[in-house]
Design an enzyme around this catalytic site. Structure first.
Site, PDB file in Angstrom:
ATOM      1  N   ASP A 293     -39.117-162.902  31.122  1.00 40.02           N
ATOM      2  CA  ASP A 293     -40.160-162.674  30.130  1.00 40.02           C
ATOM      3  C   ASP A 293     -41.475-162.525  30.894  1.00 40.02           C
ATOM      4  O   ASP A 293     -41.536-162.708  32.106  1.00 40.02           O
ATOM      5  CB  ASP A 293     -40.205-163.797  29.084  1.00 40.02           C
ATOM      6  CG  ASP A 293     -40.846-163.291  27.791  1.00 40.02           C
ATOM      7  OD1 ASP A 293     -41.509-162.224  27.838  1.00 40.02           O
ATOM      8  OD2 ASP A 293     -40.706-163.937  26.745  1.00 40.02           O
TER       9      ASP A 293
HETATM   10  C1  BGC Z   1     -42.680-161.985  24.735  1.00 36.06           C
HETATM   11  C2  BGC Z   1     -41.529-161.031  24.784  1.00 36.06           C
HETATM   12  C3  BGC Z   1     -42.041-159.628  24.895  1.00 36.06           C
HETATM   13  C4  BGC Z   1     -42.918-159.516  26.119  1.00 36.06           C
HETATM   14  C5  BGC Z   1     -43.461-158.127  26.364  1.00 36.06           C
HETATM   15  C6  BGC Z   1     -43.671-161.760  25.855  1.00 36.06           C
HETATM   16  O1  BGC Z   1     -44.817-162.510  25.698  1.00 36.06           O
HETATM   17  O2  BGC Z   1     -42.195-163.306  24.763  1.00 36.06           O
HETATM   18  O3  BGC Z   1     -40.724-161.190  23.668  1.00 36.06           O
HETATM   19  O4  BGC Z   1     -40.981-158.726  24.944  1.00 36.06           O
HETATM   20  O5  BGC Z   1     -44.009-160.393  25.973  1.00 36.06           O
HETATM   21  O6  BGC Z   1     -44.408-157.772  25.476  1.00 36.06           O
END
Ligand code: BGC
Length: 759
Positions: A293
């Protein structure tokens, strides 16, 4: 000079269209393996690490951009072939530009895979995922993902960071809006539908994109519902509740998984070999790749698990995190770690193989610009057919929580309607918080939806704002706690009306990432507005707009009709109006239990019995002394404008051997006056287990439609996939013993039958 530029642009456009219309090749697994191995042989260590590096486009979406995140450095790395993927670069033109750099300027010309959070639609938005799950309509959910894939792919994107398949029981957690609710069986079916919708039959087709099941794992079990918090759960919950939707996504062919920000039982999951190597890539045989993530590899340091970036890169890569999302850790540390012999090159090879394979499957090596056709982009985004599809799933997502006096459906003529509540005219909140490719203020409001029905007189009064000031994706919402200046005129309008429709609930940015709440009541002054209006006219239809279960005990006690309309995306107002006027008979069922108050949370239907479950004359039994222990509305609950009667629940036998199928049949009759759909739900209870079993577990459902007076027979089969569970040694077992089967229209159904399983 200008002329030359124009001619060049024209040639490029013509070429683009030609490319997009090329027949999409689909290679066999063997062909791809040969190509990947040949390419891998040519790659330097730095180029391999480059494939494991993902950079954000030039916009900070959900987290701080590390200090090295400047655009110049990123361009330089693109040219060197040190970037395998970009996220949030979007638009056929923009994607073409970055693909051009890597394919034409880097040594090996490996195309980028372009990721984006296509969570519930791209530009044309479907309901938030929790709402869609309330439809229990897998075809509609799949269709909605197809629409999202069509629009996103036409805009240069070939990979979505969805579906989120986190099971969540705690409505305080803001991201419950993004998943399919509290149940692993429903969650698994929805996960499959979404994966199939995004990826289609052929990943190489120009209108399909790779999916990403996230967040692996247990992010939905953040303690006290607080965002990014610790998750500490036992083997049974992990294997029986958390993991099944991920497994279902893997079995449905999902190409990627994303790990998460939380730790699980003391190990931040980005660094968990147990989850990523042993379970996912080991036991489950997952062949795709895992992305971290956003900067979650760096966060191993802040969790107190790695002492610096070098150690974080080492732990995460060895644990099986194949790609670093905007963390800049792999690109800075990994090559040296390999040269120092700390990380084996085979770890890199494994990750790169997985990444390149998905790129081949997408057809990016044949044509890196295949998703960059501006003409197709124009024709596809916002296509009227997409609006039809999202309207269809929006209607299906609405849940009729209560309709005691049959205020709904509303008569189409001769009524004076007062419409009250800031959310009634809001064109922004219904878009939810994941709408980064959509334009603000583009939802059809409830007011606009109702205005399309001309037979009644309609007066709109805001009553009170939900929030004050402007709020963006990255900001906290300021809630209106004081301004009640609109109350009086709202009350006047209500007094004069036959029916009052009040649209109340959460601001669109009160749920979603980073938006945990400790209060689940109607925010701000809305509860007071509701009570004030009720005093002058109790004939109220309460329409809720929210991204999570709310605690609405007062409303349940006083308001005759309550419609759960979530945040339904672009077509919100049309969907709500069609349900209010009976042009669509509501059929949604709750995918999450609604608590009576926040103190009951986490509350879920598939809980354990406890040793003291029954009401006793004394106080020493499992309950609360100040509120009933049951939820306000249970999982699976939802009414219709007609009524259904369940009967004749039968099993083909009463004694079965383990491994034998259990055939269940029942009758359902539409006992009302209008056609209606019902989600027939099947639950079991395994009465005695070596690891205790929940009091009910959903094991089947079927959406069926019945004419007034019509009776249908519905059949289910229970088999070893649905009758067993994971024990505390992580083995899937089916134990002999006594079971109950329940069928009905919610998890509170009482119609039951018994059977026994023998060795
Ligand atoms: C989130 C993800 C997301 C990623 C990209 C993160 O903060 O937890 O679910 O896909 O950002 O935007």
């Amino acid at each position: 000079m200008k002329k030359i530029v124009y001619t060049l642009v024209a040639i490029i456009i013509v070429q683009n269209i030609g490319m997009a219309q090329q027949k999409e090749k689909k290679y066999s697994k063997e062909e791809i393996t040969i190509k990947v191995e040949a390419l891998l042989k040519k790659m330097t260590i730095e180029e391999k690490v480059g494939q494991m590096n993902q950079y954000n486009g030039f916009w900070d979406v959900t987290g701080p951009v590390p200090e090295e995140g400047n655009a110049e450095k990123k361009y330089e790395h693109l040219r060197k072939g040190w970037v395998g993927s970009m996220l949030t670069v979007r638009g056929a033109k923009e994607v073409r530009a970055v693909q051009k750099i890597v394919t034409e300027e880097s040594r090996l010309g490996i195309p980028l895979i372009i990721g984006f959070d296509v969570i519930h639609g791209y530009k044309t938005l479907s309901p938030i995922p929790l709402a869609e799950a309330a439809s229990w309509d897998l075809e509609a959910i799949k269709k909605s993902a197809e629409v999202a894939a069509a629009e996103a792919s036409a805009s240069g994107i070939n990979w979505t960071f969805g579906p989120m398949v986190d099971i969540a029981r705690d409505a305080r957690w803001g991201r419950v809006m993004e998943g399919a609710g509290e149940d692993p069986f429903l969650g698994s079916r929805v996960a499959e539908a979404r994966v199939k919708g995004f990826q289609g039959e052929n990943l190489a087709a120009v209108n399909t994109i790779a999916a990403c099941a996230k967040h692996f794992a247990a992010y939905g079990f953040a303690e006290s519902g607080k965002e990014y918090n610790t998750a500490d759960i036992g083997t049974s919950t992990l294997h029986n509740i958390v993991l099944p939707p991920f497994k279902a996504a893997v079995d449905a062919g999902v190409k990627t998984l994303m790990n998460s920000f939380n730790e699980l039982n003391g190990v931040p999951v980005t660094g968990s070999s147990y989850l990523q190597r042993d379970i996912l890539k080991g036991k489950w045989g997952f062949k795709g790749f895992v992305i971290s993530d956003w900067a979650s590899i760096n966060e191993l340091i802040y969790w107190g698990h790695a002492k610096d970036k070098r150690e974080a890169a080492k732990i995460a890569s060895i644990a099986g995190s194949d790609m670093d999302m905007e963390g800049h850790v792999y690109i800075q540390e990994l090559a040296q770690l390999v040269k120092d012999g700390v990380v084996k090159e085979s770890i890199l090879d494994d990750a790169v193989r997985r990444i390149l394979t998905v790129k081949y499957e997408l057809g990016l090596f044949d044509n890196p610009y295949k998703y960059c056709d501006e003409k197709l982009e124009k024709e596809t985004i916002g296509n009227p057919k997409h609006h039809e599809a999202v309207l269809d799933v929006a209607k299906k997502s609405i849940v009729l929580l209560k309709n005691d006096t049959q205020l709904l459906p509303l008569k189409k003529e001769g009524q004076k309607i007062a419409l009250i509540g800031a959310l009634a005219a809001d064109k922004n909140s219904p878009l939810g918080s994941w709408r980064i490719a959509s334009d603000d203020h583009t939802a059809i409001s409830v007011l606009e939806g109702l205005q399309a029905y001309k037979g009644n007189s309609l007066v709109y009064k805001k009553g009170a704002d939900v929030s004050v000031g402007k709020t963006a994706f990255t900001q906290e919402v300021a809630i209106n706690e004081t301004d009640k200046s609109g109350f009086e005129e709202a009350k006047l309008a209500a007094k004069d009306a036959d029916v009052v429709i009040m649209v109340l609930g959460e601001h669109g940015f009160q749920s979603g990432e980073g938006r945990s709440r400790t209060n689940l009541q109607l925010p701000g002054v809305q509860q007071e507005l509701l009570e004030e209006v009720y005093k002058v006219n109790p004939n109220i239809v309460l329409v809720l707009n929210n991204g999570r279960p709310l605690a609405i005990s007062w409303a349940n006690e006083h308001i005759p009709t309550i419609l759960e309309a979530w945040q339904l995306g672009t077509q919100t107002g049309n969907a709500v109006a069609q349900v209010i006027y009976g042009d669509y008979n509501p059929s949604g069922k709750l995918p999450m239990s609604f608590p009576r108050n926040v103190g009951q949370v986490p509350i879920y239907y598939n809980h354990k019995s406890t040793g003291r479950n029954n009401k006793e004359a004394h106080v020493f039994w499992s309950h609360y002394i100040d509120v009933e222990k049951t939820p306000l509305y249970p999982f699976g609950h939802g009414l219709s404008y007609t009524t259904f009667e369940y009967s004749d629940l039968k099993l083909d036998k009463s004694l079965y051997s383990i491994g034998e199928d259990v055939h269940v049949s029942l009758k359902i009759k539409n006992t009302g006056n209008v056609k209606g759909k019902e989600v027939v739900q099947l639950y079991i209870r395994d009465l005695f287990g070596s690891v205790t079993r929940p009091v009910k577990e959903l094991k089947g459902f079927e959406l069926t439609e019945l004419e007034p007076g019509e009776t249908k027979t519905i059949q289910f089969v229970l088999n070893k996939e649905t009758l067993g569970f994971y024990n505390n040694s992580e083995e899937y077992i089916v134990e002999p013993g006594d079971f109950k089967v329940f069928v009905g229209g919610s998890s509170y159904t009482k119609l039951e039958a018994d059977f026994t399983l023998k060795e």
